[in-house]
Design a protein around this motif. Structure first.
Motif, mmCIF file in Angstrom:
data_model
loop_
_atom_site.group_PDB
_atom_site.id
_atom_site.type_symbol
_atom_site.label_atom_id
_atom_site.label_comp_id
_atom_site.label_asym_id
_atom_site.label_seq_id
_atom_site.Cartn_x
_atom_site.Cartn_y
_atom_site.Cartn_z
ATOM 1 N N ASP A 190 -5.509 0.866 8.992
ATOM 2 C CA ASP A 190 -4.906 2.036 9.626
ATOM 3 C C ASP A 190 -3.570 2.310 8.955
ATOM 4 N N ILE A 191 -2.988 3.458 9.260
ATOM 5 C CA ILE A 191 -1.795 3.894 8.546
ATOM 6 C C ILE A 191 -0.642 2.915 8.721
ATOM 7 N N THR A 192 -0.522 2.324 9.917
ATOM 8 C CA THR A 192 0.567 1.373 10.157
ATOM 9 C C THR A 192 0.464 0.188 9.214
ATOM 10 N N HIS A 193 -0.742 -0.396 9.115
ATOM 11 C CA HIS A 193 -0.905 -1.573 8.273
ATOM 12 C C HIS A 193 -0.936 -1.208 6.782
ATOM 13 N N GLN A 194 -1.325 0.015 6.447
ATOM 14 C CA GLN A 194 -1.194 0.456 5.060
ATOM 15 C C GLN A 194 0.271 0.388 4.621
ATOM 16 N N LEU A 195 1.139 0.971 5.444
ATOM 17 C CA LEU A 195 2.554 1.013 5.097
ATOM 18 C C LEU A 195 3.170 -0.386 5.106
ATOM 19 N N GLU A 196 2.769 -1.209 6.073
ATOM 20 C CA GLU A 196 3.307 -2.566 6.136
ATOM 21 C C GLU A 196 2.864 -3.380 4.926
ATOM 22 N N LEU A 197 1.588 -3.245 4.533
ATOM 23 C CA LEU A 197 1.085 -4.009 3.398
ATOM 24 C C LEU A 197 1.800 -3.594 2.114
ATOM 25 N N LEU A 198 1.936 -2.295 1.895
ATOM 26 C CA LEU A 198 2.567 -1.832 0.663
ATOM 27 C C LEU A 198 4.062 -2.144 0.650
ATOM 28 N N THR A 199 4.688 -2.125 1.804
ATOM 29 C CA THR A 199 6.086 -2.559 1.881
ATOM 30 C C THR A 199 6.190 -4.031 1.523
ATOM 31 N N LEU A 200 5.243 -4.840 2.020
ATOM 32 C CA LEU A 200 5.232 -6.267 1.706
ATOM 33 C C LEU A 200 5.107 -6.504 0.199
ATOM 34 N N THR A 201 4.252 -5.727 -0.471
ATOM 35 C CA THR A 201 4.073 -5.944 -1.915
ATOM 36 C C THR A 201 5.378 -5.744 -2.672
ATOM 37 N N ARG A 202 6.230 -4.865 -2.176
ATOM 38 C CA ARG A 202 7.505 -4.615 -2.851
ATOM 39 C C ARG A 202 8.556 -5.667 -2.502
ATOM 40 N N GLU A 203 8.307 -6.452 -1.474
ATOM 41 C CA GLU A 203 9.258 -7.483 -1.073
ATOM 42 C C GLU A 203 8.926 -8.845 -1.662
ATOM 43 N N LEU A 204 7.708 -8.995 -2.207
ATOM 44 C CA LEU A 204 7.295 -10.269 -2.778
ATOM 45 C C LEU A 204 8.013 -10.518 -4.097
ATOM 46 N N ALA A 205 8.422 -11.752 -4.325
ATOM 47 C CA ALA A 205 9.065 -12.102 -5.593
ATOM 48 C C ALA A 205 7.990 -12.451 -6.615
ATOM 49 N N ARG A 206 7.108 -11.474 -6.871
ATOM 50 C CA ARG A 206 6.047 -11.673 -7.853
ATOM 51 C C ARG A 206 5.638 -10.316 -8.411
ATOM 52 N N THR A 207 4.895 -10.348 -9.483
ATOM 53 C CA THR A 207 4.412 -9.125 -10.115
ATOM 54 C C THR A 207 3.157 -8.665 -9.392
ATOM 55 N N VAL A 208 3.087 -7.367 -9.055
ATOM 56 C CA VAL A 208 1.941 -6.814 -8.345
ATOM 57 C C VAL A 208 1.377 -5.650 -9.155
ATOM 58 N N VAL A 209 0.073 -5.705 -9.414
ATOM 59 C CA VAL A 209 -0.636 -4.595 -10.057
ATOM 60 C C VAL A 209 -1.780 -4.219 -9.137
ATOM 61 N N MET A 210 -1.838 -2.964 -8.706
ATOM 62 C CA MET A 210 -2.856 -2.575 -7.735
ATOM 63 C C MET A 210 -3.414 -1.194 -8.038
ATOM 64 N N SER A 211 -4.702 -1.041 -7.757
ATOM 65 C CA SER A 211 -5.315 0.278 -7.847
ATOM 66 C C SER A 211 -5.190 0.965 -6.495
ATOM 67 N N LEU A 212 -4.952 2.255 -6.534
ATOM 68 C CA LEU A 212 -4.813 3.050 -5.310
ATOM 69 C C LEU A 212 -5.510 4.384 -5.497
ATOM 70 N N HIS A 213 -6.220 4.832 -4.467
ATOM 71 C CA HIS A 213 -6.814 6.160 -4.550
ATOM 72 C C HIS A 213 -5.889 7.221 -3.971
ATOM 73 N N ASP A 214 -4.932 6.795 -3.144
ATOM 74 C CA ASP A 214 -3.987 7.724 -2.534
ATOM 75 C C ASP A 214 -2.791 7.889 -3.458
ATOM 76 N N LEU A 215 -2.686 9.038 -4.097
ATOM 77 C CA LEU A 215 -1.629 9.269 -5.075
ATOM 78 C C LEU A 215 -0.249 9.297 -4.441
ATOM 79 N N THR A 216 -0.164 9.735 -3.190
ATOM 80 C CA THR A 216 1.144 9.783 -2.537
ATOM 81 C C THR A 216 1.663 8.376 -2.254
ATOM 82 N N LEU A 217 0.756 7.432 -1.962
ATOM 83 C CA LEU A 217 1.174 6.048 -1.757
ATOM 84 C C LEU A 217 1.604 5.418 -3.084
ATOM 85 N N ALA A 218 0.876 5.723 -4.157
ATOM 86 C CA ALA A 218 1.270 5.227 -5.474
ATOM 87 C C ALA A 218 2.654 5.754 -5.839
#
Length: 278
Positions: A190-218
């Motif tokens: 759901d939208i809440t967990h989408q935003l929480e997950l993507l926020t988490l990826t930016r807080e991790l001290a690691r490199t993240v490469v992900m495919s996304l179909h939603d261009l606005t989220l990318a």
């Protein structure tokens, strides 16, 4: 490493382990079966960066990620994590370098959530070894990171699609690799967990490469974006350059414009279909 996002005035500093998680892709050609789906892929991802891969359906996003993960051998070229060639190291060593969360992975229904997440610790166990307190602590920490504290004793088969996706992410977090690959990680959320997950990826001290179909989220969550188009990869660029209106028109057949955000001072990407504007 300072991470500024063009559409968000909030910035933060992430300090990954020095020289850990740099990804270098050179002359990469990827195939699904006998068919080459994307060629001429060249880019470098800095340690701690969040990179998005976008493209129309069938553009090769999943194949590229699986090749980066070492699960598919490239037709040509190579992938390096720091100084190690992903396709030339043992499976055990590779599992300490790169973790992948697939798009539609369905784990065994009779596993407990804690057992599934603990599989991420396998590369660190001695032969025939079993996990102890350290493994349990890693599992519990990973589940808390994805907002599933207390789920360790639940059956995987009783999870919703969104919960299962977050458990798979927790397994990858427990794997504790410098590079994390995510294939459409917001599917089933759901939208809440989408935003929480993507926020988490930016807080991790690691490199993240992900495919996304939603261009606005990318556009919102990625430091740089790679656009796949007709079997080729465009240059890896910041969202404002990679997702220019003329690129989105050519590759996706949509109209796009950037509008100012009165709160953050940045901009938002707004996308509409051609028919909506005719």
């Amino acid at each position: 490493m300072r991470r500024d996002h063009p559409g968000d005035a909030d910035t933060r500093t992430v300090e990954p382990t020095p020289n850990t998680g740099a990804v270098t892709v050179t002359g990469l050609e990827c195939a699904a079966g006998r068919r080459t789906v994307v060629a001429g892929v060249e880019f470098t991802v800095r340690p701690g960066e969040t990179v998005g891969i976008v493209g129309p359906n069938g553009a090769g996003k999943t194949t590229l990620l699986r090749t980066l993960a070492g699960l598919v051998a490239p037709v040509a070229g190579e992938v390096r994590v720091d100084d190690r060639r992903v396709h030339r190291v043992s499976a055990r060593e590779r599992a300490r370098l790169v973790s992948l969360v697939g798009q539609d992975e369905v784990p065994p229904a009779d596993l407990l959530v804690g057992e599934l997440v603990a599989l991420g610790r396998t590369p660190y166990l001695p032969p025939w070894g079993a996990g102890g307190p350290e493994e349990r602590a890693a599992v519990e920490h990973a589940l808390r990171q994805v907002d599933l504290a207390g789920f360790a004793g639940r059956m995987v088969g009783r999870l919703s699609g969104g919960e299962r996706q977050r458990v798979l992410l927790a397994r990858a977090l427990a794997q504790d690799t410098p590079v994390l690959l995510l294939d459409e990680p917001t599917n089933h959320l759901d939208i809440t967990h989408q935003l929480e997950l993507l926020t988490l990826t930016r807080e991790l001290a690691r490199t993240v490469v992900m495919s996304l179909h939603d261009l606005t989220l990318a556009d919102r969550f990625c430091d740089r974006v790679l656009v796949l188009d007709a079997g080729r990869a465009r240059p890896l660029e910041p969202p404002g350059a990679a997702l220019r209106p003329e690129v989105l028109d050519e590759v996706f057949g949509v109209l796009a414009r950037r509008v100012p955000d009165p709160d953050s001072g940045g901009t938002h990407l707004v996308i509409t279909g051609r028919k909506a504007n005719s």
